[in-house]
Design an enzyme around this catalytic site. Structure first.
Site, PDB file in Angstrom:
ATOM      1  N   HIS A  92     -24.248  16.691  14.315  1.00  0.00           N
ATOM      2  CA  HIS A  92     -24.788  16.738  15.691  1.00  0.00           C
ATOM      3  C   HIS A  92     -25.442  18.090  15.991  1.00  0.00           C
ATOM      4  O   HIS A  92     -25.353  18.604  17.108  1.00  0.00           O
ATOM      5  CB  HIS A  92     -23.689  16.474  16.732  1.00  0.00           C
ATOM      6  CG  HIS A  92     -23.073  15.109  16.632  1.00  0.00           C
ATOM      7  ND1 HIS A  92     -23.489  14.039  17.391  1.00  0.00           N
ATOM      8  CD2 HIS A  92     -22.065  14.646  15.862  1.00  0.00           C
ATOM      9  CE1 HIS A  92     -22.762  12.973  17.103  1.00  0.00           C
ATOM     10  NE2 HIS A  92     -21.889  13.308  16.166  1.00  0.00           N
ATOM     11  N   TYR A 151     -11.925  19.182  16.372  1.00  0.00           N
ATOM     12  CA  TYR A 151     -12.853  19.804  17.325  1.00  0.00           C
ATOM     13  C   TYR A 151     -12.429  21.218  17.718  1.00  0.00           C
ATOM     14  O   TYR A 151     -13.274  22.083  17.910  1.00  0.00           O
ATOM     15  CB  TYR A 151     -13.060  18.900  18.549  1.00  0.00           C
ATOM     16  CG  TYR A 151     -13.907  17.686  18.213  1.00  0.00           C
ATOM     17  CD1 TYR A 151     -13.407  16.678  17.403  1.00  0.00           C
ATOM     18  CD2 TYR A 151     -15.207  17.567  18.658  1.00  0.00           C
ATOM     19  CE1 TYR A 151     -14.172  15.587  17.046  1.00  0.00           C
ATOM     20  CE2 TYR A 151     -15.983  16.471  18.317  1.00  0.00           C
ATOM     21  CZ  TYR A 151     -15.465  15.480  17.514  1.00  0.00           C
ATOM     22  OH  TYR A 151     -16.227  14.401  17.152  1.00  0.00           O
ATOM     23  N   ASN A 154     -20.661   8.292  21.313  1.00  0.00           N
ATOM     24  CA  ASN A 154     -21.927   8.013  20.638  1.00  0.00           C
ATOM     25  C   ASN A 154     -22.652   6.884  21.358  1.00  0.00           C
ATOM     26  O   ASN A 154     -22.085   6.245  22.244  1.00  0.00           O
ATOM     27  CB  ASN A 154     -21.661   7.571  19.185  1.00  0.00           C
ATOM     28  CG  ASN A 154     -21.411   8.753  18.245  1.00  0.00           C
ATOM     29  OD1 ASN A 154     -21.675   9.898  18.571  1.00  0.00           O
ATOM     30  ND2 ASN A 154     -20.894   8.448  17.065  1.00  0.00           N
TER      31      ASN A 154
HETATM   32 FE1  HDE Z   1     -17.542  14.124  15.858  1.00  0.00          FE
HETATM   33  N1  HDE Z   1     -17.585  16.094  15.383  1.00  0.00           N
HETATM   34  N2  HDE Z   1     -16.213  13.786  14.390  1.00  0.00           N
HETATM   35  N3  HDE Z   1     -17.604  12.105  16.193  1.00  0.00           N
HETATM   36  N4  HDE Z   1     -18.881  14.397  17.283  1.00  0.00           N
HETATM   37  C1  HDE Z   1     -18.344  17.015  15.961  1.00  0.00           C
HETATM   38  O1  HDE Z   1     -17.626  19.132  16.651  1.00  0.00           O
HETATM   39  C2  HDE Z   1     -15.484  14.739  13.771  1.00  0.00           C
HETATM   40  C3  HDE Z   1     -16.904  11.149  15.536  1.00  0.00           C
HETATM   41  C4  HDE Z   1     -19.342  13.477  18.177  1.00  0.00           C
HETATM   42  O2  HDE Z   1     -22.799  17.623  21.497  1.00  0.00           O
HETATM   43  C5  HDE Z   1     -18.014  18.416  15.517  1.00  0.00           C
HETATM   44  O3  HDE Z   1     -18.504  20.685  18.064  1.00  0.00           O
HETATM   45  C6  HDE Z   1     -14.521  14.139  12.907  1.00  0.00           C
HETATM   46  C7  HDE Z   1     -16.952   9.909  16.240  1.00  0.00           C
HETATM   47  C8  HDE Z   1     -20.310  14.070  19.047  1.00  0.00           C
HETATM   48  O4  HDE Z   1     -21.552  19.306  20.817  1.00  0.00           O
HETATM   49  C9  HDE Z   1     -16.824  18.203  14.569  1.00  0.00           C
HETATM   50  C10 HDE Z   1     -14.712  12.790  13.017  1.00  0.00           C
HETATM   51  C11 HDE Z   1     -17.732  10.152  17.338  1.00  0.00           C
HETATM   52  C12 HDE Z   1     -20.417  15.397  18.639  1.00  0.00           C
HETATM   53  C13 HDE Z   1     -16.673  16.704  14.594  1.00  0.00           C
HETATM   54  C14 HDE Z   1     -15.753  12.572  13.948  1.00  0.00           C
HETATM   55  C15 HDE Z   1     -18.126  11.526  17.294  1.00  0.00           C
HETATM   56  C16 HDE Z   1     -19.501  15.574  17.550  1.00  0.00           C
HETATM   57  C17 HDE Z   1     -19.156  19.188  14.948  1.00  0.00           C
HETATM   58  C18 HDE Z   1     -13.999  11.683  12.262  1.00  0.00           C
HETATM   59  C19 HDE Z   1     -18.133   9.160  18.431  1.00  0.00           C
HETATM   60  C20 HDE Z   1     -21.347  16.452  19.187  1.00  0.00           C
HETATM   61  C21 HDE Z   1     -19.514  20.221  15.989  1.00  0.00           C
HETATM   62  C22 HDE Z   1     -12.671  11.556  12.581  1.00  0.00           C
HETATM   63  C23 HDE Z   1     -17.041   8.656  19.193  1.00  0.00           C
HETATM   64  C24 HDE Z   1     -20.779  17.133  20.380  1.00  0.00           C
HETATM   65  C25 HDE Z   1     -18.543  20.067  17.021  1.00  0.00           C
HETATM   66  C26 HDE Z   1     -21.792  18.091  20.950  1.00  0.00           C
HETATM   67  C27 HDE Z   1     -19.293  16.786  16.885  1.00  0.00           C
HETATM   68  C28 HDE Z   1     -15.692  16.098  13.925  1.00  0.00           C
HETATM   69  C29 HDE Z   1     -16.247  11.303  14.274  1.00  0.00           C
HETATM   70  C30 HDE Z   1     -18.963  12.093  18.302  1.00  0.00           C
HETATM   71  C31 HDE Z   1     -16.996  18.756  13.177  1.00  0.00           C
HETATM   72  C32 HDE Z   1     -13.537  14.863  12.039  1.00  0.00           C
HETATM   73  C33 HDE Z   1     -16.244   8.594  15.851  1.00  0.00           C
HETATM   74  C34 HDE Z   1     -21.080  13.391  20.161  1.00  0.00           C
HETATM   75  O5  HDE Z   1     -15.668  18.802  15.061  1.00  0.00           O
END
Ligand code: HDE
Length: 708
Positions: free
Chosen positions: A87, A374, A160
């Site tokens: 993202h 996060y 999402n």
């Molecule tokens: Fe994320 N995800 N994600 N994700 N995600 C990040 O956090 C993670 C997942 C989502 O505009 C990171 O600040 C893991 C699902 C958004 O700043 C990180 C898993 C969904 C955003 C991270 C998921 C999301 C992130 C990277 C699997 C939809 C952007 C930078 C378990 C429900 C937020 C950060 C923004 C961002 C980890 C799966 C949505 C690495 C481990 C499912 C919208 O922490």
């Protein structure tokens, strides 16, 4: 000589917002010229010369004692922070959430107690795979992260635009992300899933099939952030004041309806305007046309969960709206852009674990993993534990705790007491009743690494999604799969994918196999649970079924030439504006054209810079004198052919007809190519535009031979 240069440059500095560079409460230095504040170092020393480094004679070596130069370059060298690992490319805006009615029966969350209550909010939309500088119209999931600054702490709903995910367990997240990112040896492709590593991983991961259907659908190429849904994905809990829990799934529904672009269009938009989505959000908010979504919930109890077809903890499943209707509980309005992109959009730190009292987690294994990830990622990205001190991340309600020190500490406690309990009768205390209480869910079991049997059906909802789509949408899924797999160089991966598709829909599988030129048809993939054929189509899953039927918030591009009929142009512009939509003028020269009554019409784009892919519909208004020159422009012909090929409405006046003929469109006219009526009929034309696309044209698009 040096003096003159210095003066010239300090004049240009006038356009900058000086307030940013003046320390809080700091007095302005007196020696600047009238109207200017004094340029200083970060330490506050006034700067005499910002054009030349300190050196020995005009042609000699630089001196290390030039503290102004060293400080300036040092700071510049450290301007970047690590981009988000996923993202990375995002765009944010401020707004508010307004509660419709009290939900006290379900949740004690303060934000849901009082009808009409407005809570400040910040939203960041994003793509997932591409890096920060990648283009907006990648085929990808869009992040839809909302931070609500409630009176009992920040609530981050980090969702999402697709309601399911690729994987069922957070331990697979690094693998799926590695597979979609540029391949490690060659460093490409950027912001694309169309490559071997991604499809290799996917074809070996049957649980991703439902998500793949969504990502190959038009949902992954939205027309605008304003026209897409958002989803919390996981099952959460509402918990009321009596500690009773209700399961909840969150949905954001855009007020202006859903809309996506065509793939061929997306590819061209990325060239014409890589910032298409952010520009769209910027323009609509700056013009006062504020995007809006309703927050809807699906509420259910343990009984429903026990009887539902699938496990409500499985993030690769939805609960169809037809099975469990959504109810609207509030609205989100975005009405202000950040003052500074870096300070707000880049530094905002969303965390799934940010929940106020009354909102709690389920055991969804993906959510549990995210709750760990996060916090960790913010430490790395923002460089220390005090990222909550940044204004964009700080709560807007009172807060008090004994956390102290660390990098860049901004809120520093005063006084002697920095611990509790203490006998100084000082500092904050726990509030056992009002404080956050985790729902006391009963848990038991052996310690195992094991996926629940109830997570094992990987194809039934993938099929349900596919059969819920209209014929054009199904066609687009087949085309997307074919395109993506055509970029895969290892044939066995293509075959493996087709074998999964056979478990979803046979026609889809054979279409893709034929289009790929597969030599033989593979057998279906071994399925842990056979695909259910009894799940009913869910119209809520289709974009076309839920089309907005109005042109509000959209854009008409009008291609004009010298001699354009003033009345027609004004009438059409007015009719579009009456619909709360926008007109942009495209002309051979960006300066503009002289209209039929001699008046000057300014253009927004020259033709090369304003291709029809930037608009939802187009009109061509020319004149007898100018049409011949226009027909010679390849870009003018592309303007028409692309609009036709992308199934857009095309309005034209009689003098523009030769251009349509030259573009090869004239012998393929349909209801979407409209000879513009007189002034009276223009509003009817504009309301017809509300259908947005003439998808019926698509299967028969055969453009006549265009010659130059
Ligand atoms: Fe994320 N995800 N994600 N994700 N995600 C990040 O956090 C993670 C997942 C989502 O505009 C990171 O600040 C893991 C699902 C958004 O700043 C990180 C898993 C969904 C955003 C991270 C998921 C999301 C992130 C990277 C699997 C939809 C952007 C930078 C378990 C429900 C937020 C950060 C923004 C961002 C980890 C799966 C949505 C690495 C481990 C499912 C919208 O922490």
């Amino acid at each position: 000589m040096a003096k003159t240069t210095s003066k010239t440059n300090s004049n240009t500095a006038k356009i900058h917002d000086q307030s940013l560079h003046i320390g809080k409460g700091g007095e302005l230095h007196q020696f600047a010229e009238d109207g200017f504040s004094t340029l200083t170092t970060a330490q506050g020393a006034p700067v005499a010369d910002d054009q030349n480094t300190l050196r020995v004679g005009p042609r000699g070596p630089a001196l290390i004692e030039d503290f102004h130069f060293r400080e300036k370059i040092f700071h510049f060298d450290h301007e970047r922070i690590p981009e988000r690992v996923v993202h990375a490319r995002g765009y944010g805006a401020h707004g508010f959430f307004e509660t419709y009615e009290s939900l006290a029966a379900y949740t004690r969350a303060d934000i849901f107690q009082r009808p009409g209550e407005k809570t400040p909010a910040f939203v960041r939309f994003s793509t997932v795979a591409g890096s920060k500088g990648s283009f907006d119209l990648a085929r990808d999931v869009r992040g839809f992260a909302v931070k609500m600054y409630t009176k009992e702490g920040n609530w981050d709903l980090v969702g999402n635009n697709i309601p399911v995910f690729f994987i069922q367990d957070a331990i697979k997240f690094p693998d799926i992300v590695h597979s979609v990112k540029p391949e490690p040896d060659r460093g490409f492709p950027q912001a694309q899933s169309a490559h071997d590593n991604f499809w290799d991983f996917i074809s070996l991961t049957p649980e991703s099939m439902h998500m793949i259907m969504w990502v190959m659908s038009d949902r992954a190429i939205p027309r605008s952030f304003r026209f897409m849904e958002g989803f919390g994905v996981h099952t959460f809990r509402f918990v009321n004041a009596k500690d009773q829990s209700t399961f909840v799934k969150f949905h954001w529904k855009p007020k202006l309806g859903l809309q996506s672009v065509a793939w061929n269009e997306a590819v061209k938009i990325n060239g014409a305007d890589p910032d298409f989505h952010r520009r769209d959000l910027w323009q609509s908010i700056q013009s006062g046309s504020y995007p809006e979504w309703e927050l809807c919930v699906q509420l259910f109890d343990q009984d429903f969960a026990d009887n539902f077809d699938f496990d409500i903890l499985d993030p690769t499943k939805i609960i169809p709206e037809e099975v469990l209707p959504v109810q609207a509980i509030g609205r989100l309005v975005l009405d202000r852009m950040p003052d500074n992109f870096f300070a707000e959009t880049e530094q905002v730190a969303f965390m799934t674990q940010n929940v106020p009292p009354g909102i709690d987690f389920s055991n969804d294994p993906l959510l549990q993993g995210r709750n760990f990830s996060y916090l960790d990622t913010q430490l790395k990205r923002l460089g220390g534990p005090n990222f909550t001190h940044l204004p964009i991340n700080a709560p807007k309600c009172p807060f008090a705790h004994f956390q102290q020190d660390g990098h860049m500490a901004m809120h520093n406690p005063v006084g002697r007491v920095n611990y509790q309990p203490n006998s100084h009768n000082d500092g904050p205390r726990e509030t056992p009743v009002e404080g956050y209480r985790h729902f006391p869910a009963e848990e038991q079991g052996s310690k195992v690494r094991m996926r629940a049997e109830s997570f094992a059906d990987h194809y039934s909802q993938a099929r349900q999604f596919y059969i819920s789509q209209t014929p054009p949408e199904q066609r687009h899924i087949a085309m997307a799969l074919t395109f993506e797999l055509s970029k895969v160089e290892i044939p066995v991966i293509r075959e493996r994918m087709v074998s999964h598709l056979l478990n979803i829909d046979e026609t889809l599988a054979t279409t893709v196999a034929q289009k790929l030129g597969l030599k033989g048809m593979p057998g279906p993939a071994a399925a842990a649970i056979p695909t259910r054929q009894d799940l009913q189509p869910s119209p809520a899953l289709s974009i076309v079924e839920r089309g907005p039927q109005r042109f509000e918030g959209r854009k008409l591009g009008i291609l004009v030439t010298d001699g354009v009929d003033t009345k027609l142009l004004k009438g059409l512009t007015q009719a579009v504006q009456n619909e709360k939509a926008v007109v942009e003028i495209v002309a051979p020269k960006v300066g503009g054209v002289t209209a039929s009554d001699g008046s000057w019409v300014e253009a927004h784009h020259m033709i090369d810079g304003g291709p029809s892919v930037l608009f939802d519909a187009v009109a061509i208004l020319s004149s007898q004198q100018a049409i011949d020159d226009l027909m010679k422009e390849a870009t003018a012909r592309d303007f028409v052919t692309d609009a036709f090929q992308h199934c857009k409405f095309i309005g034209y006046d009689q003098s523009a007809l030769p251009l349509l003929e030259k573009a090869g469109v004239a012998d393929a006219f349909d209801e979407g190519v409209v000879a513009l009526p007189g002034e009276d009929g223009l509003s009817a034309f504009v309301s017809q535009l509300g259908k947005l696309r003439v998808w019926g044209r698509e299967p028969s698009i055969k453009l006549g031979k265009a010659s130059s």
